[in-house]
Motif scaffolding. Sequence first.
Motif, PDB file in Angstrom:
ATOM      1  N   ALA A   1      -7.203  -8.288 -36.475  1.00 57.90           N
ATOM      2  CA  ALA A   1      -5.968  -8.652 -35.775  1.00 57.90           C
ATOM      3  C   ALA A   1      -6.187  -9.740 -34.738  1.00 57.90           C
ATOM      4  O   ALA A   1      -5.227 -10.397 -34.320  1.00 57.90           O
ATOM      5  CB  ALA A   1      -5.376  -7.417 -35.095  1.00 57.90           C
ATOM      6  N   LEU A   2      -7.425  -9.943 -34.322  1.00 59.14           N
ATOM      7  CA  LEU A   2      -7.726 -10.881 -33.243  1.00 59.14           C
ATOM      8  C   LEU A   2      -7.731 -12.319 -33.742  1.00 59.14           C
ATOM      9  O   LEU A   2      -8.772 -12.947 -33.919  1.00 59.14           O
ATOM     10  CB  LEU A   2      -9.079 -10.540 -32.609  1.00 59.14           C
ATOM     11  N   ARG A   3      -6.520 -12.837 -33.933  1.00 54.60           N
ATOM     12  CA  ARG A   3      -6.340 -14.233 -34.311  1.00 54.60           C
ATOM     13  C   ARG A   3      -5.264 -14.826 -33.409  1.00 54.60           C
ATOM     14  O   ARG A   3      -4.312 -14.147 -33.022  1.00 54.60           O
ATOM     15  CB  ARG A   3      -5.908 -14.368 -35.783  1.00 54.60           C
ATOM     16  N   GLN A   4      -5.435 -16.094 -33.087  1.00 60.19           N
ATOM     17  CA  GLN A   4      -4.459 -16.764 -32.232  1.00 60.19           C
ATOM     18  C   GLN A   4      -3.076 -16.675 -32.872  1.00 60.19           C
ATOM     19  O   GLN A   4      -2.905 -16.949 -34.056  1.00 60.19           O
ATOM     20  CB  GLN A   4      -4.859 -18.232 -32.062  1.00 60.19           C
ATOM     21  N   GLY A   5      -2.077 -16.264 -32.104  1.00 55.82           N
ATOM     22  CA  GLY A   5      -0.725 -16.147 -32.598  1.00 55.82           C
ATOM     23  C   GLY A   5      -0.449 -14.879 -33.387  1.00 55.82           C
ATOM     24  O   GLY A   5       0.667 -14.694 -33.876  1.00 55.82           O
ATOM     25  N   ASN A   6      -1.438 -14.002 -33.482  1.00 56.53           N
ATOM     26  CA  ASN A   6      -1.278 -12.770 -34.257  1.00 56.53           C
ATOM     27  C   ASN A   6      -1.233 -11.528 -33.380  1.00 56.53           C
ATOM     28  O   ASN A   6      -0.998 -10.435 -33.874  1.00 56.53           O
ATOM     29  CB  ASN A   6      -2.433 -12.629 -35.266  1.00 56.53           C
ATOM     30  N   ILE A   7      -1.461 -11.697 -32.093  1.00 58.98           N
ATOM     31  CA  ILE A   7      -1.555 -10.553 -31.197  1.00 58.98           C
ATOM     32  C   ILE A   7      -0.964 -10.943 -29.842  1.00 58.98           C
ATOM     33  O   ILE A   7      -1.095 -12.075 -29.391  1.00 58.98           O
ATOM     34  CB  ILE A   7      -3.032 -10.096 -31.075  1.00 58.98           C
ATOM     35  N   ASP A   8      -0.280 -10.019 -29.218  1.00 56.22           N
ATOM     36  CA  ASP A   8       0.387 -10.250 -27.941  1.00 56.22           C
ATOM     37  C   ASP A   8      -0.071  -9.170 -26.969  1.00 56.22           C
ATOM     38  O   ASP A   8      -0.480  -8.081 -27.395  1.00 56.22           O
ATOM     39  CB  ASP A   8       1.904 -10.169 -28.147  1.00 56.22           C
ATOM     40  N   PRO A   9      -0.002  -9.426 -25.658  1.00 57.72           N
ATOM     41  CA  PRO A   9      -0.357  -8.371 -24.705  1.00 57.72           C
ATOM     42  C   PRO A   9       0.388  -7.064 -24.940  1.00 57.72           C
ATOM     43  O   PRO A   9      -0.157  -5.986 -24.707  1.00 57.72           O
ATOM     44  CB  PRO A   9       0.021  -8.992 -23.355  1.00 57.72           C
ATOM     45  N   LEU A  10       1.626  -7.141 -25.429  1.00 57.45           N
ATOM     46  CA  LEU A  10       2.423  -5.942 -25.664  1.00 57.45           C
ATOM     47  C   LEU A  10       1.819  -5.042 -26.739  1.00 57.45           C
ATOM     48  O   LEU A  10       2.143  -3.860 -26.811  1.00 57.45           O
ATOM     49  CB  LEU A  10       3.844  -6.360 -26.058  1.00 57.45           C
ATOM     50  N   CYS A  11       0.917  -5.581 -27.558  1.00 53.72           N
ATOM     51  CA  CYS A  11       0.285  -4.809 -28.641  1.00 53.72           C
ATOM     52  C   CYS A  11      -0.815  -3.871 -28.150  1.00 53.72           C
ATOM     53  O   CYS A  11      -1.250  -2.995 -28.914  1.00 53.72           O
ATOM     54  CB  CYS A  11      -0.361  -5.745 -29.665  1.00 53.72           C
ATOM     55  N   LEU A  12      -1.288  -4.048 -26.920  1.00 55.07           N
ATOM     56  CA  LEU A  12      -2.570  -3.467 -26.530  1.00 55.07           C
ATOM     57  C   LEU A  12      -2.492  -2.354 -25.500  1.00 55.07           C
ATOM     58  O   LEU A  12      -1.660  -2.375 -24.592  1.00 55.07           O
ATOM     59  CB  LEU A  12      -3.484  -4.569 -25.978  1.00 55.07           C
ATOM     60  N   CYS A  13      -3.414  -1.399 -25.650  1.00 55.49           N
ATOM     61  CA  CYS A  13      -3.741  -0.410 -24.626  1.00 55.49           C
ATOM     62  C   CYS A  13      -5.252  -0.496 -24.439  1.00 55.49           C
ATOM     63  O   CYS A  13      -6.012  -0.304 -25.394  1.00 55.49           O
ATOM     64  CB  CYS A  13      -3.318   0.982 -25.059  1.00 55.49           C
ATOM     65  N   LEU A  14      -5.695  -0.796 -23.217  1.00 52.14           N
ATOM     66  CA  LEU A  14      -7.100  -1.082 -22.954  1.00 52.14           C
ATOM     67  C   LEU A  14      -7.645  -0.204 -21.842  1.00 52.14           C
ATOM     68  O   LEU A  14      -6.917   0.188 -20.926  1.00 52.14           O
ATOM     69  CB  LEU A  14      -7.270  -2.547 -22.540  1.00 52.14           C
ATOM     70  N   SER A  15      -8.916   0.081 -21.924  1.00 51.82           N
ATOM     71  CA  SER A  15      -9.582   0.813 -20.856  1.00 51.82           C
ATOM     72  C   SER A  15      -9.645  -0.048 -19.593  1.00 51.82           C
ATOM     73  O   SER A  15     -10.047  -1.220 -19.648  1.00 51.82           O
ATOM     74  CB  SER A  15     -10.996   1.185 -21.313  1.00 51.82           C
ATOM     75  N   ARG A  16      -9.264   0.551 -18.452  1.00 54.93           N
ATOM     76  CA  ARG A  16      -9.376  -0.196 -17.202  1.00 54.93           C
ATOM     77  C   ARG A  16     -10.832  -0.510 -16.880  1.00 54.93           C
ATOM     78  O   ARG A  16     -11.146  -1.585 -16.367  1.00 54.93           O
ATOM     79  CB  ARG A  16      -8.756   0.599 -16.043  1.00 54.93           C
ATOM     80  N   ASP A  17     -11.736   0.416 -17.166  1.00 50.93           N
ATOM     81  CA  ASP A  17     -13.148   0.165 -16.908  1.00 50.93           C
ATOM     82  C   ASP A  17     -13.628  -1.064 -17.677  1.00 50.93           C
ATOM     83  O   ASP A  17     -14.372  -1.889 -17.148  1.00 50.93           O
ATOM     84  CB  ASP A  17     -13.978   1.388 -17.308  1.00 50.93           C
ATOM     85  N   LEU A  18     -13.189  -1.192 -18.913  1.00 55.50           N
ATOM     86  CA  LEU A  18     -13.552  -2.361 -19.717  1.00 55.50           C
ATOM     87  C   LEU A  18     -13.008  -3.640 -19.096  1.00 55.50           C
ATOM     88  O   LEU A  18     -13.751  -4.608 -18.873  1.00 55.50           O
ATOM     89  CB  LEU A  18     -12.991  -2.202 -21.139  1.00 55.50           C
ATOM     90  N   VAL A  19     -11.713  -3.651 -18.805  1.00 55.18           N
ATOM     91  CA  VAL A  19     -11.040  -4.878 -18.396  1.00 55.18           C
ATOM     92  C   VAL A  19     -11.420  -5.291 -16.973  1.00 55.18           C
ATOM     93  O   VAL A  19     -11.726  -6.464 -16.715  1.00 55.18           O
ATOM     94  CB  VAL A  19      -9.516  -4.704 -18.513  1.00 55.18           C
ATOM     95  N   VAL A  20     -11.412  -4.333 -16.060  1.00 55.23           N
ATOM     96  CA  VAL A  20     -11.571  -4.669 -14.643  1.00 55.23           C
ATOM     97  C   VAL A  20     -13.023  -4.632 -14.208  1.00 55.23           C
ATOM     98  O   VAL A  20     -13.499  -5.543 -13.511  1.00 55.23           O
ATOM     99  CB  VAL A  20     -10.723  -3.721 -13.773  1.00 55.23           C
ATOM    100  N   GLU A  21     -13.757  -3.595 -14.588  1.00 54.99           N
ATOM    101  CA  GLU A  21     -15.120  -3.431 -14.090  1.00 54.99           C
ATOM    102  C   GLU A  21     -16.132  -4.272 -14.874  1.00 54.99           C
ATOM    103  O   GLU A  21     -16.944  -4.987 -14.295  1.00 54.99           O
ATOM    104  CB  GLU A  21     -15.521  -1.952 -14.132  1.00 54.99           C
ATOM    105  N   ARG A  22     -16.071  -4.202 -16.193  1.00 53.04           N
ATOM    106  CA  ARG A  22     -17.082  -4.903 -16.994  1.00 53.04           C
ATOM    107  C   ARG A  22     -16.707  -6.350 -17.305  1.00 53.04           C
ATOM    108  O   ARG A  22     -17.576  -7.204 -17.405  1.00 53.04           O
ATOM    109  CB  ARG A  22     -17.354  -4.136 -18.294  1.00 53.04           C
ATOM    110  N   CYS A  23     -15.399  -6.613 -17.449  1.00 55.44           N
ATOM    111  CA  CYS A  23     -14.971  -7.975 -17.777  1.00 55.44           C
ATOM    112  C   CYS A  23     -14.347  -8.710 -16.592  1.00 55.44           C
ATOM    113  O   CYS A  23     -13.898  -9.847 -16.724  1.00 55.44           O
ATOM    114  CB  CYS A  23     -14.000  -7.947 -18.951  1.00 55.44           C
ATOM    115  N   ARG A  24     -14.311  -8.077 -15.435  1.00 56.42           N
ATOM    116  CA  ARG A  24     -13.908  -8.712 -14.173  1.00 56.42           C
ATOM    117  C   ARG A  24     -12.482  -9.232 -14.169  1.00 56.42           C
ATOM    118  O   ARG A  24     -12.166 -10.248 -13.551  1.00 56.42           O
ATOM    119  CB  ARG A  24     -14.872  -9.855 -13.823  1.00 56.42           C
ATOM    120  N   GLY A  25     -11.596  -8.523 -14.886  1.00 57.23           N
ATOM    121  CA  GLY A  25     -10.181  -8.836 -14.785  1.00 57.23           C
ATOM    122  C   GLY A  25      -9.698  -9.815 -15.838  1.00 57.23           C
ATOM    123  O   GLY A  25     -10.234  -9.913 -16.938  1.00 57.23           O
TER     124      GLY A  25
END
Length: 227
Positions: free
Chosen positions: A145-169
């Motif tokens: 699914a990870l292709r430009q124009g094929n995915i939108d933020p509305l499609c996703l549920c992500l771990s906060r630890d992944l996004v904020v702690e490990r990937c720095r926001g």
Amino acid sequence: MDILFSVITPSRVDRPLALAHAVSSVEAAALEAERLNLLHREQVEHLVGFDGQGGTRPKTLLPTSFIDFPRQGNFGNHIRHHLLRAARGRHVLFVDDDNALLPGAFAAYHPHLQNEFIVARIDTSLAFDIPHLPRPDETGSAEAALRQGNIDPLCLCLSRDLVVERCRGWDNEGGYESDFLNFRRYFRRAHGAVRIDDVVGVYDAGRGLDVQGLNERQRKLVPPATQ
């Protein structure tokens, strides 16, 4: 109470009706998950960031924070970054002010929360000539699914630890392409990724509710008499 989901909403100050629709959709999804005994409504927080001063604060039953940011434009990227840093939930969702969640959204994600990167489908029939994103593919995998124009933020549920702690926001250097660039970065570091068939949101659900708040793409879709 432990916060399970944080919903991130960057908002233009000229979309009060669309924002109210988005906020009520998040509330409805939380109440439906509560009805199913999956969570308590207070385990869903909503963080709304205004791109400029004077945004209208809709009423909601959920714990909600409204924050004014200096006007920057840039597709709300700077707002997403700062709201993510403020989020307390174990998982984060993105609902822009002209989009909406469907009532079953949190219930759809709930059985899959052992995955840090969850991709669901969204209804795009109001905006594009395809009914859903991501588009169907043979593998049905999150990676496909990870292709430009094929995915939108509305499609996703992500771990906060992944996004904020490990990937720095949220990296906001990519302009319009920041969405895809961030998603690809998150996916590469995720502990578990899954793609589900549930439709969790409606893209452009609030389009046209605020005539002055139409973006360039939306102006082409709304009849001139209503603009």
